[in-house]
Design a protein around this motif. Sequence first.
Motif, PDB file in Angstrom:
ATOM      1  N   LEU A   1      61.158 -23.121  87.475  1.00 45.93           N
ATOM      2  CA  LEU A   1      60.187 -22.930  88.545  1.00 45.93           C
ATOM      3  C   LEU A   1      59.221 -21.810  88.194  1.00 45.93           C
ATOM      4  O   LEU A   1      59.583 -20.857  87.519  1.00 45.93           O
ATOM      5  CB  LEU A   1      60.916 -22.582  89.852  1.00 45.93           C
ATOM      6  N   ASN A   2      57.997 -21.923  88.709  1.00 46.22           N
ATOM      7  CA  ASN A   2      57.040 -20.826  88.531  1.00 46.22           C
ATOM      8  C   ASN A   2      57.245 -19.802  89.644  1.00 46.22           C
ATOM      9  O   ASN A   2      58.165 -19.927  90.460  1.00 46.22           O
ATOM     10  CB  ASN A   2      55.600 -21.358  88.460  1.00 46.22           C
ATOM     11  N   ASP A   3      56.394 -18.805  89.717  1.00 48.55           N
ATOM     12  CA  ASP A   3      56.532 -17.738  90.710  1.00 48.55           C
ATOM     13  C   ASP A   3      56.422 -18.241  92.144  1.00 48.55           C
ATOM     14  O   ASP A   3      56.908 -17.600  93.065  1.00 48.55           O
ATOM     15  CB  ASP A   3      55.489 -16.645  90.479  1.00 48.55           C
ATOM     16  N   SER A   4      55.779 -19.388  92.331  1.00 53.50           N
ATOM     17  CA  SER A   4      55.631 -19.960  93.670  1.00 53.50           C
ATOM     18  C   SER A   4      56.826 -20.818  94.071  1.00 53.50           C
ATOM     19  O   SER A   4      56.889 -21.310  95.187  1.00 53.50           O
ATOM     20  CB  SER A   4      54.367 -20.826  93.745  1.00 53.50           C
ATOM     21  N   GLY A   5      57.746 -21.058  93.131  1.00 53.84           N
ATOM     22  CA  GLY A   5      58.927 -21.848  93.433  1.00 53.84           C
ATOM     23  C   GLY A   5      58.756 -23.332  93.241  1.00 53.84           C
ATOM     24  O   GLY A   5      59.558 -24.123  93.735  1.00 53.84           O
ATOM     25  N   VAL A   6      57.725 -23.743  92.532  1.00 56.25           N
ATOM     26  CA  VAL A   6      57.541 -25.162  92.213  1.00 56.25           C
ATOM     27  C   VAL A   6      57.790 -25.367  90.717  1.00 56.25           C
ATOM     28  O   VAL A   6      57.692 -24.422  89.933  1.00 56.25           O
ATOM     29  CB  VAL A   6      56.144 -25.693  92.625  1.00 56.25           C
ATOM     30  N   ALA A   7      58.119 -26.585  90.347  1.00 55.53           N
ATOM     31  CA  ALA A   7      58.421 -26.898  88.950  1.00 55.53           C
ATOM     32  C   ALA A   7      57.243 -26.521  88.054  1.00 55.53           C
ATOM     33  O   ALA A   7      56.082 -26.753  88.407  1.00 55.53           O
ATOM     34  CB  ALA A   7      58.743 -28.375  88.797  1.00 55.53           C
ATOM     35  N   VAL A   8      57.554 -25.955  86.895  1.00 58.23           N
ATOM     36  CA  VAL A   8      56.496 -25.518  85.979  1.00 58.23           C
ATOM     37  C   VAL A   8      55.660 -26.681  85.461  1.00 58.23           C
ATOM     38  O   VAL A   8      54.492 -26.497  85.134  1.00 58.23           O
ATOM     39  CB  VAL A   8      57.050 -24.690  84.797  1.00 58.23           C
TER      40      VAL A   8
ATOM     41  N   GLU B   1      61.744 -29.523  97.695  1.00 60.24           N
ATOM     42  CA  GLU B   1      62.579 -30.025  96.596  1.00 60.24           C
ATOM     43  C   GLU B   1      61.799 -30.958  95.685  1.00 60.24           C
ATOM     44  O   GLU B   1      61.989 -30.939  94.479  1.00 60.24           O
ATOM     45  CB  GLU B   1      63.823 -30.718  97.134  1.00 60.24           C
ATOM     46  N   ASP B   2      60.917 -31.774  96.255  1.00 57.61           N
ATOM     47  CA  ASP B   2      60.093 -32.648  95.423  1.00 57.61           C
ATOM     48  C   ASP B   2      59.154 -31.838  94.546  1.00 57.61           C
ATOM     49  O   ASP B   2      58.993 -32.118  93.357  1.00 57.61           O
ATOM     50  CB  ASP B   2      59.290 -33.624  96.283  1.00 57.61           C
ATOM     51  N   LEU B   3      58.521 -30.807  95.124  1.00 51.91           N
ATOM     52  CA  LEU B   3      57.590 -29.991  94.344  1.00 51.91           C
ATOM     53  C   LEU B   3      58.309 -29.162  93.296  1.00 51.91           C
ATOM     54  O   LEU B   3      57.719 -28.791  92.285  1.00 51.91           O
ATOM     55  CB  LEU B   3      56.764 -29.087  95.269  1.00 51.91           C
ATOM     56  N   ALA B   4      59.574 -28.883  93.517  1.00 50.16           N
ATOM     57  CA  ALA B   4      60.366 -28.166  92.519  1.00 50.16           C
ATOM     58  C   ALA B   4      60.908 -29.118  91.458  1.00 50.16           C
ATOM     59  O   ALA B   4      61.457 -28.675  90.450  1.00 50.16           O
ATOM     60  CB  ALA B   4      61.522 -27.425  93.197  1.00 50.16           C
ATOM     61  N   GLY B   5      60.781 -30.417  91.665  1.00 52.41           N
ATOM     62  CA  GLY B   5      61.242 -31.400  90.686  1.00 52.41           C
ATOM     63  C   GLY B   5      62.720 -31.712  90.771  1.00 52.41           C
ATOM     64  O   GLY B   5      63.294 -32.263  89.825  1.00 52.41           O
ATOM     65  N   VAL B   6      63.367 -31.396  91.887  1.00 57.66           N
ATOM     66  CA  VAL B   6      64.813 -31.591  92.015  1.00 57.66           C
ATOM     67  C   VAL B   6      65.241 -33.037  91.738  1.00 57.66           C
ATOM     68  O   VAL B   6      66.160 -33.254  90.932  1.00 57.66           O
ATOM     69  CB  VAL B   6      65.324 -31.113  93.399  1.00 57.66           C
ATOM     70  N   PRO B   7      64.608 -34.069  92.338  1.00 55.83           N
ATOM     71  CA  PRO B   7      65.060 -35.435  92.047  1.00 55.83           C
ATOM     72  C   PRO B   7      64.989 -35.781  90.566  1.00 55.83           C
ATOM     73  O   PRO B   7      65.868 -36.445  90.022  1.00 55.83           O
ATOM     74  CB  PRO B   7      64.104 -36.315  92.865  1.00 55.83           C
ATOM     75  N   ARG B   8      63.959 -35.297  89.901  1.00 56.92           N
ATOM     76  CA  ARG B   8      63.782 -35.561  88.470  1.00 56.92           C
ATOM     77  C   ARG B   8      64.883 -34.891  87.642  1.00 56.92           C
ATOM     78  O   ARG B   8      65.484 -35.510  86.761  1.00 56.92           O
ATOM     79  CB  ARG B   8      62.408 -35.060  88.058  1.00 56.92           C
ATOM     80  N   VAL B   9      65.152 -33.630  87.927  1.00 60.47           N
ATOM     81  CA  VAL B   9      66.162 -32.883  87.183  1.00 60.47           C
ATOM     82  C   VAL B   9      67.554 -33.468  87.428  1.00 60.47           C
ATOM     83  O   VAL B   9      68.337 -33.628  86.492  1.00 60.47           O
ATOM     84  CB  VAL B   9      66.117 -31.384  87.563  1.00 60.47           C
ATOM     85  N   VAL B  10      67.858 -33.817  88.674  1.00 62.64           N
ATOM     86  CA  VAL B  10      69.166 -34.409  88.990  1.00 62.64           C
ATOM     87  C   VAL B  10      69.329 -35.730  88.248  1.00 62.64           C
ATOM     88  O   VAL B  10      70.373 -36.000  87.663  1.00 62.64           O
ATOM     89  CB  VAL B  10      69.325 -34.596  90.519  1.00 62.64           C
ATOM     90  N   ARG B  11      68.284 -36.547  88.241  1.00 63.74           N
ATOM     91  CA  ARG B  11      68.345 -37.841  87.543  1.00 63.74           C
ATOM     92  C   ARG B  11      68.534 -37.628  86.042  1.00 63.74           C
ATOM     93  O   ARG B  11      69.366 -38.269  85.415  1.00 63.74           O
ATOM     94  CB  ARG B  11      67.079 -38.646  87.830  1.00 63.74           C
ATOM     95  N   GLU B  12      67.776 -36.706  85.450  1.00 64.76           N
ATOM     96  CA  GLU B  12      67.904 -36.436  84.014  1.00 64.76           C
ATOM     97  C   GLU B  12      69.293 -35.889  83.689  1.00 64.76           C
ATOM     98  O   GLU B  12      69.884 -36.236  82.676  1.00 64.76           O
ATOM     99  CB  GLU B  12      66.829 -35.452  83.558  1.00 64.76           C
ATOM    100  N   HIS B  13      69.815 -35.018  84.546  1.00 64.68           N
ATOM    101  CA  HIS B  13      71.127 -34.436  84.338  1.00 64.68           C
ATOM    102  C   HIS B  13      72.208 -35.520  84.434  1.00 64.68           C
ATOM    103  O   HIS B  13      73.160 -35.514  83.651  1.00 64.68           O
ATOM    104  CB  HIS B  13      71.376 -33.336  85.370  1.00 64.68           C
ATOM    105  N   THR B  14      72.051 -36.443  85.364  1.00 66.37           N
ATOM    106  CA  THR B  14      73.020 -37.533  85.527  1.00 66.37           C
ATOM    107  C   THR B  14      73.010 -38.444  84.308  1.00 66.37           C
ATOM    108  O   THR B  14      74.072 -38.846  83.825  1.00 66.37           O
ATOM    109  CB  THR B  14      72.696 -38.361  86.799  1.00 66.37           C
ATOM    110  N   VAL B  15      71.838 -38.741  83.766  1.00 63.43           N
ATOM    111  CA  VAL B  15      71.736 -39.605  82.591  1.00 63.43           C
ATOM    112  C   VAL B  15      72.371 -38.944  81.364  1.00 63.43           C
ATOM    113  O   VAL B  15      73.081 -39.576  80.610  1.00 63.43           O
ATOM    114  CB  VAL B  15      70.246 -39.951  82.310  1.00 63.43           C
ATOM    115  N   THR B  16      72.151 -37.641  81.176  1.00 65.54           N
ATOM    116  CA  THR B  16      72.698 -36.965  80.009  1.00 65.54           C
ATOM    117  C   THR B  16      74.218 -36.808  80.092  1.00 65.54           C
ATOM    118  O   THR B  16      74.875 -36.680  79.072  1.00 65.54           O
ATOM    119  CB  THR B  16      72.061 -35.573  79.797  1.00 65.54           C
TER     120      THR B  16
END
Length: 110
Positions: free
Chosen positions: A10-17, A93-108
């Motif tokens: 996350l950046n300083d604003s709390g959203v995904a970089v 959570e969407d702006l932080a990319g949570v669904p994307r990270v969870v999905r990528e983590h589940t696949v790995t």
Amino acid sequence: MSEETIQLELNDSGVAVDLPMPANQRDHVQDVPYRPVEFRDDDLPSALERASSWLRQTQDWLGEPVDVIAVHLDYDDTQGSPYYNLKLLCNDEDLAGVPRVVREHTVTRQ
């Protein structure tokens, strides 16, 4: 059962970089719950087109539709300011990319 911690970048604003940012310098993501993503312009169709383009890019990046709880349209009649102020209130959570990270983590893990 063990709990795993998933690190978010996350950046300083709390959203995904790597969250797609609105392209115009007048537009930005604000710092409040259900963060408004703001699009400002003197021409309402232009602000709406930029908002639509940002939503498409962000949906592609996120891998699912962005959770937009509200759309707010206001105006600013202050001299020298863009007249229209269009805000999309988006899930943190969407702006932080949570669904994307969870999905990528589940696949790995599989």
